[in-house]
Write a protein that holds these residues in place. Structure first.
Motif, PDB file in Angstrom:
ATOM      1  N   ALA A 178     -10.536  -2.243  -3.993  1.00  0.00           N
ATOM      2  CA  ALA A 178     -10.592  -2.571  -2.565  1.00  0.00           C
ATOM      3  C   ALA A 178     -11.449  -1.538  -1.851  1.00  0.00           C
ATOM      4  O   ALA A 178     -11.324  -0.334  -2.093  1.00  0.00           O
ATOM      5  CB  ALA A 178      -9.193  -2.598  -1.965  1.00  0.00           C
ATOM      6  N   SER A 228      -1.267  -0.721  -4.013  1.00  0.00           N
ATOM      7  CA  SER A 228      -2.602  -0.275  -3.633  1.00  0.00           C
ATOM      8  C   SER A 228      -2.539   1.214  -3.305  1.00  0.00           C
ATOM      9  O   SER A 228      -1.755   1.644  -2.447  1.00  0.00           O
ATOM     10  CB  SER A 228      -3.104  -1.056  -2.417  1.00  0.00           C
ATOM     11  OG  SER A 228      -4.470  -0.794  -2.180  1.00  0.00           O
ATOM     12  N   THR A 238     -13.221   4.493  -0.051  1.00  0.00           N
ATOM     13  CA  THR A 238     -14.045   4.289   1.149  1.00  0.00           C
ATOM     14  C   THR A 238     -15.514   4.277   0.755  1.00  0.00           C
ATOM     15  O   THR A 238     -15.894   4.705  -0.343  1.00  0.00           O
ATOM     16  CB  THR A 238     -13.808   5.405   2.178  1.00  0.00           C
ATOM     17  OG1 THR A 238     -14.216   6.653   1.595  1.00  0.00           O
ATOM     18  CG2 THR A 238     -12.345   5.470   2.574  1.00  0.00           C
ATOM     19  N   GLU A 254      -6.147  -4.602   8.410  1.00  0.00           N
ATOM     20  CA  GLU A 254      -5.202  -3.504   8.595  1.00  0.00           C
ATOM     21  C   GLU A 254      -4.878  -3.333  10.082  1.00  0.00           C
ATOM     22  O   GLU A 254      -5.671  -3.707  10.950  1.00  0.00           O
ATOM     23  CB  GLU A 254      -5.798  -2.193   8.054  1.00  0.00           C
ATOM     24  CG  GLU A 254      -5.987  -2.154   6.548  1.00  0.00           C
ATOM     25  CD  GLU A 254      -6.468  -0.792   6.091  1.00  0.00           C
ATOM     26  OE1 GLU A 254      -5.711  -0.105   5.383  1.00  0.00           O
ATOM     27  OE2 GLU A 254      -7.601  -0.418   6.437  1.00  0.00           O
ATOM     28  N   LYS A 285     -11.060  -4.298   3.129  1.00  0.00           N
ATOM     29  CA  LYS A 285     -10.018  -4.016   4.108  1.00  0.00           C
ATOM     30  C   LYS A 285     -10.697  -3.690   5.428  1.00  0.00           C
ATOM     31  O   LYS A 285     -11.404  -2.686   5.549  1.00  0.00           O
ATOM     32  CB  LYS A 285      -9.133  -2.857   3.640  1.00  0.00           C
ATOM     33  CG  LYS A 285      -8.427  -3.130   2.305  1.00  0.00           C
ATOM     34  CD  LYS A 285      -7.332  -2.109   2.016  1.00  0.00           C
ATOM     35  CE  LYS A 285      -6.104  -2.390   2.854  1.00  0.00           C
ATOM     36  NZ  LYS A 285      -4.962  -1.509   2.489  1.00  0.00           N
ATOM     37  N   ASP A 318     -11.970   0.268   1.413  1.00  0.00           N
ATOM     38  CA  ASP A 318     -11.166   0.563   2.594  1.00  0.00           C
ATOM     39  C   ASP A 318     -12.057   0.869   3.794  1.00  0.00           C
ATOM     40  O   ASP A 318     -13.208   1.284   3.653  1.00  0.00           O
ATOM     41  CB  ASP A 318     -10.253   1.754   2.282  1.00  0.00           C
ATOM     42  CG  ASP A 318      -9.117   1.885   3.281  1.00  0.00           C
ATOM     43  OD1 ASP A 318      -8.846   0.910   4.012  1.00  0.00           O
ATOM     44  OD2 ASP A 318      -8.488   2.956   3.330  1.00  0.00           O
ATOM     45  N   ASP A 319     -11.498   0.678   5.001  1.00  0.00           N
ATOM     46  CA  ASP A 319     -12.190   0.986   6.259  1.00  0.00           C
ATOM     47  C   ASP A 319     -13.552   0.290   6.325  1.00  0.00           C
ATOM     48  O   ASP A 319     -14.537   0.869   6.794  1.00  0.00           O
ATOM     49  CB  ASP A 319     -12.368   2.489   6.444  1.00  0.00           C
ATOM     50  CG  ASP A 319     -11.043   3.228   6.490  1.00  0.00           C
ATOM     51  OD1 ASP A 319     -10.035   2.596   6.852  1.00  0.00           O
ATOM     52  OD2 ASP A 319     -11.002   4.423   6.154  1.00  0.00           O
ATOM     53  N   GLU A 341       0.854  -1.184   0.000  1.00  0.00           N
ATOM     54  CA  GLU A 341       0.000   0.000   0.000  1.00  0.00           C
ATOM     55  C   GLU A 341       0.892   1.237   0.000  1.00  0.00           C
ATOM     56  O   GLU A 341       1.805   1.361   0.817  1.00  0.00           O
ATOM     57  CB  GLU A 341      -0.923   0.039   1.213  1.00  0.00           C
ATOM     58  CG  GLU A 341      -1.819   1.281   1.209  1.00  0.00           C
ATOM     59  CD  GLU A 341      -2.785   1.364   2.385  1.00  0.00           C
ATOM     60  OE1 GLU A 341      -3.506   2.369   2.484  1.00  0.00           O
ATOM     61  OE2 GLU A 341      -2.801   0.417   3.200  1.00  0.00           O
ATOM     62  N   ASP A 394     -11.301  -2.311   8.940  1.00  0.00           N
ATOM     63  CA  ASP A 394     -10.767  -1.130   9.611  1.00  0.00           C
ATOM     64  C   ASP A 394      -9.945  -1.526  10.835  1.00  0.00           C
ATOM     65  O   ASP A 394     -10.310  -2.446  11.588  1.00  0.00           O
ATOM     66  CB  ASP A 394     -11.927  -0.211  10.021  1.00  0.00           C
ATOM     67  CG  ASP A 394     -11.438   1.096  10.592  1.00  0.00           C
ATOM     68  OD1 ASP A 394     -10.886   1.915   9.830  1.00  0.00           O
ATOM     69  OD2 ASP A 394     -11.592   1.281  11.818  1.00  0.00           O
ATOM     70  N   ARG A 395      -8.848  -0.785  11.051  1.00  0.00           N
ATOM     71  CA  ARG A 395      -7.927  -1.116  12.137  1.00  0.00           C
ATOM     72  C   ARG A 395      -8.572  -1.018  13.506  1.00  0.00           C
ATOM     73  O   ARG A 395      -8.121  -1.659  14.457  1.00  0.00           O
ATOM     74  CB  ARG A 395      -6.693  -0.212  12.069  1.00  0.00           C
ATOM     75  CG  ARG A 395      -6.981   1.267  12.293  1.00  0.00           C
ATOM     76  CD  ARG A 395      -5.714   2.108  12.183  1.00  0.00           C
ATOM     77  NE  ARG A 395      -5.202   2.051  10.800  1.00  0.00           N
ATOM     78  CZ  ARG A 395      -4.047   1.466  10.497  1.00  0.00           C
ATOM     79  NH1 ARG A 395      -3.325   0.882  11.434  1.00  0.00           N
ATOM     80  NH2 ARG A 395      -3.642   1.465   9.245  1.00  0.00           N
ATOM     81  N   GLU A 445      -8.033   1.856  -3.888  1.00  0.00           N
ATOM     82  CA  GLU A 445      -8.676   1.831  -2.571  1.00  0.00           C
ATOM     83  C   GLU A 445      -9.611   3.019  -2.436  1.00  0.00           C
ATOM     84  O   GLU A 445      -9.199   4.167  -2.605  1.00  0.00           O
ATOM     85  CB  GLU A 445      -7.626   1.875  -1.451  1.00  0.00           C
ATOM     86  CG  GLU A 445      -6.859   0.584  -1.265  1.00  0.00           C
ATOM     87  CD  GLU A 445      -6.117   0.549   0.069  1.00  0.00           C
ATOM     88  OE1 GLU A 445      -6.571   1.226   1.018  1.00  0.00           O
ATOM     89  OE2 GLU A 445      -5.092  -0.135   0.149  1.00  0.00           O
ATOM     90  N   ASN A 481      -4.686   4.831  -2.396  1.00  0.00           N
ATOM     91  CA  ASN A 481      -5.929   5.410  -1.880  1.00  0.00           C
ATOM     92  C   ASN A 481      -6.386   6.559  -2.780  1.00  0.00           C
ATOM     93  O   ASN A 481      -5.589   7.413  -3.169  1.00  0.00           O
ATOM     94  CB  ASN A 481      -5.726   5.945  -0.455  1.00  0.00           C
ATOM     95  CG  ASN A 481      -5.546   4.833   0.546  1.00  0.00           C
ATOM     96  OD1 ASN A 481      -6.512   4.276   1.051  1.00  0.00           O
ATOM     97  ND2 ASN A 481      -4.285   4.499   0.833  1.00  0.00           N
TER      98      ASN A 481
END
Length: 629
Positions: A515, A453, A489, A574, A538, A517-518, A401, A540-541, A487, A455
């Motif tokens: 992808a 990857s 959202t 992530e 992906k 994201d979040d 990424e 979210d962390r 990526e 964003n």
């Protein structure tokens, strides 16, 4: 004679037939008619000598006063009025000339009267009192000469015609003036209506932004403090998009009515535009202003029924205190209230925030960052780092990424969470995005097979011809589209779902990887992954971080993994920072891992070494088989 030449009718009233014969002889055609006209012009100022228009006269002869009165009545009734009336004073046995003149004048005030007499029982003043006005009453003594009679008749006929024309002109002018006055009244009414409309919001009927600014300006000039609040409905766009504009409009009308009702006579409410309202509050302290605003928030936070749809209203408020009689710019007051509103939105919505100077300083900082960001590319202050994405089964690096960093000489290291939103608010995001994309694609030429990857912000994703732009970029770099993962959202695609679905479908058709994201933090994740063409989710962390502490986070992670596997999508976890997280995710079936435990973001050279060797810093700490430390 031409049809448009003037014609004057002359009435001759005398009881003596011989006198009538004298009149006829006097008005018989003569060679000196032009001379007579010039003489008339010298006697009266109405006409110019030598320019007198041709004049035709017709004559009516009567012998008694009553006959004359009847003739004038008929002439007025038929609108064939007499220009001049020659009237004898003594006409036995009927009414005399004085009474005849009086009656004629009563019937036709404009006729020119000539009293013809050798002897009269009345003085000119006595006759004038009943047959005036003096400027339309004249005298000729008997016996008269032909020239005298003709000159008088000609001159008075011209004058009568001129008076008639002047009267018509005055009547036309009066009509025009009346029309203009009507137009002026209509314009005044329209102006009043226009001013009223210009100051009213057509949707709610409440005052609009223009009226609010004027009221705010007046309030700022008065002594005493007051507060200005800016109110914005929370998640209004979601309601508008999902339930339709009719429901959205009705919700705005409902909230406006609530604000006006709760503010009452102690404030002023206006719709500033969209779902935003402005309120002026008559309060003396900041605490009182905040208290009033909190009541408004509670009033808006109600369960409403709008066209049969249950809607929970919600609003955020930014408020600023204003010291009266300071001459403060109303636009600046609104700007400060807007800053406080933005702070309320960032604080979680449904809250009230009072403006303070730190908010203004943050704006100044944002401007400095924006100015510095415009030079960052040219000055080579930007750097793109790469964090490996590892397949959980083989532990191979399948991709990286790209993570943007900015080392500013003025502000030091600035994280993307700070400068990317600032760039997003301007066109700088496109320049930054192109720099990141070009840098990332250039690295792929040195990597064996891994993808990169990148964003993309919502504004980039909505860029016109976004797909064509990416295709052109990969073609110039000589890179296959499937080595670039895009990526995005849920926020980027949720604003316009139909357009986003079409864009993602075309990207997949061109071979790009997609992808989301979040994942798990958006509004309707299940709906999105079913509707849109995706390759990867992906997680979210925040969910990965909570796995060891919260059963809910662990349950969400497991659900996402099982859902993705059912839909044959890859899942990247992530923010993996511990070995326990690695083992838990591998056991759960998570297909790919990314985080500090595996490797921190590295520069391009280090990333190339990893890609070529297949080794990464934390690899030795993880068993090739899940579940073994």
């Amino acid at each position: 004679m031409e049809p448009n030449d003037p014609v004057a009718r002359v009435l001759i009233v005398d009881d003596d037939p011989a006198v009538h014969d004298s009149y006829r002889m006097s008005f018989a055609p003569a060679d000196d008619a032009a001379q007579l006209a010039d003489l008339a012009a010298e006697l009266f100022d109405d006409v110019t000598p030598g320019d007198t228009p041709p004049l035709a006269m017709t004559f009516d002869h009567v012998h008694q006063g009553n006959e004359a009165v009847a003739a004038v009545e008929r002439a007025v009734r038929d609108d064939r009025r007499f220009a001049v009336a020659f009237i004898d004073v003594r006409m036995p046995p009927g009414i005399d000339g004085r009474e005849t003149a009086r009656r004629i004048r009563a019937i036709d005030p404009d006729v020119q009267i000539v009293i013809v007499t050798g002897y009269s029982d009345f003085s000119p003043a006595q006759i004038a009192r009943v047959a005036g006005p003096p400027d339309r009453l004249f005298y000729i003594a008997k016996p008269f000469t032909a020239e005298e009679v003709v000159q008088t008749a000609t001159a008075l006929s011209h004058r009568w015609l001129a008076d008639r024309e002047l009267a018509r002109t005055r009547a036309a002018l009066a009509t025009k003036i009346e029309e203009l006055e009507d137009q002026a009244r209509e314009l005044a009414a329209n102006e009043s209506k226009a001013i009223r409309l210009a100051n009213r919001d057509p949707l709610t009927g409440a005052p609009n932004r223009l009226a609010f600014l004027r009221n705010l300006s007046e309030q700022a000039r008065r002594p005493g403090a007051f507060a200005m609040a800016m109110i914005d409905l929370d998640r209004f766009k979601l309601i508008n998009d999902t339930l339709g504009h009719l429901v959205g409009d009705e919700l705005i009308r409902t909230i406006c009515a609530i604000l006006i009702d709760r503010t009452g006579d102690h404030g002023f409410v206006a719709r500033l535009g969209g779902d935003e309202f402005g309120v002026l509050l008559h309060v003396d302290t900041a605490d009182a202003a905040v208290m009033r605003c909190e009541r408004l928030v509670r009033a808006c936070s109600a369960d409403l029924q709008v066209f049969g749809h249950p809607i929970h209203g919600a609003a955020s408020i930014g408020v600023v205190m204003v010291a009266g009689d300071t001459g403060r710019d109303p636009v600046d007051v609104m700007r400060r209230a807007d800053l406080a509103l933005n702070e309320a939105k960032r604080s979680g919505r449904g809250v009230v925030r009072l403006f303070d100077d730190s908010m203004d300083e943050s704006i100044r900082f944002r401007r400095r960052v924006e100015e510095g960001l415009t030079q960052a590319i040219a000055k080579q202050e930007l750097a793109l780092l790469y964090q490996p994405i590892v397949a959980q089964g083989t532990l191979d690096i399948v991709g990286f990424e790209g993570l943007l960093r900015w080392n500013s000489p003025d502000h030091g290291a600035i994280g993307p969470a700070t400068f990317v939103p600032i760039a997003e608010e301007s066109n700088l995001i496109h320049d930054l995005g192109d720099w990141v994309l070009d840098s990332a694609l250039a690295m792929l030429a040195d990597w064996p097979s891994q993808y990169v990857s990148v964003n993309f912000s919502p504004r980039q994703f909505r860029r016109q011809n976004f797909v064509g732009h990416l295709v052109e970029k990969v073609q110039r770099a000589g890179i296959a589209p499937d080595r670039l993962q895009i990526e995005i959202t849920e926020t980027a695609i949720f604003d316009d779902a139909e357009r986003a679905a079409d864009t993602l479908y075309r990207l997949r058709q061109m071979g790009f990887r997609i992808a989301l994201d979040d994942f798990g933090t958006g509004y309707s994740s299940l709906y999105n992954i079913r509707k849109f063409a995706l390759d990867c989710l992906k997680i979210d962390r925040s969910f990965i971080d909570g796995m060891g502490r919260e059963r809910e986070s662990a349950a969400i992670v497991h659900s996402i993994i099982h859902l993705a596997r059912a839909l044959r999508l890859e899942v990247v976890a992530e923010g993996v920072e511990t070995e326990q997280q690695v083992q838990a995710l591998r056991l759960a079936g998570c297909s790919h891992l990314q985080g500090y435990f595996l490797s921190r973001p590295v520069d391009g050279a280090a990333a190339t070494d990893m890609a070529r060797s297949g080794a990464w810093p934390g690899q030795a700490r993880i068993s090739a088989e899940p579940g073994r430390a």
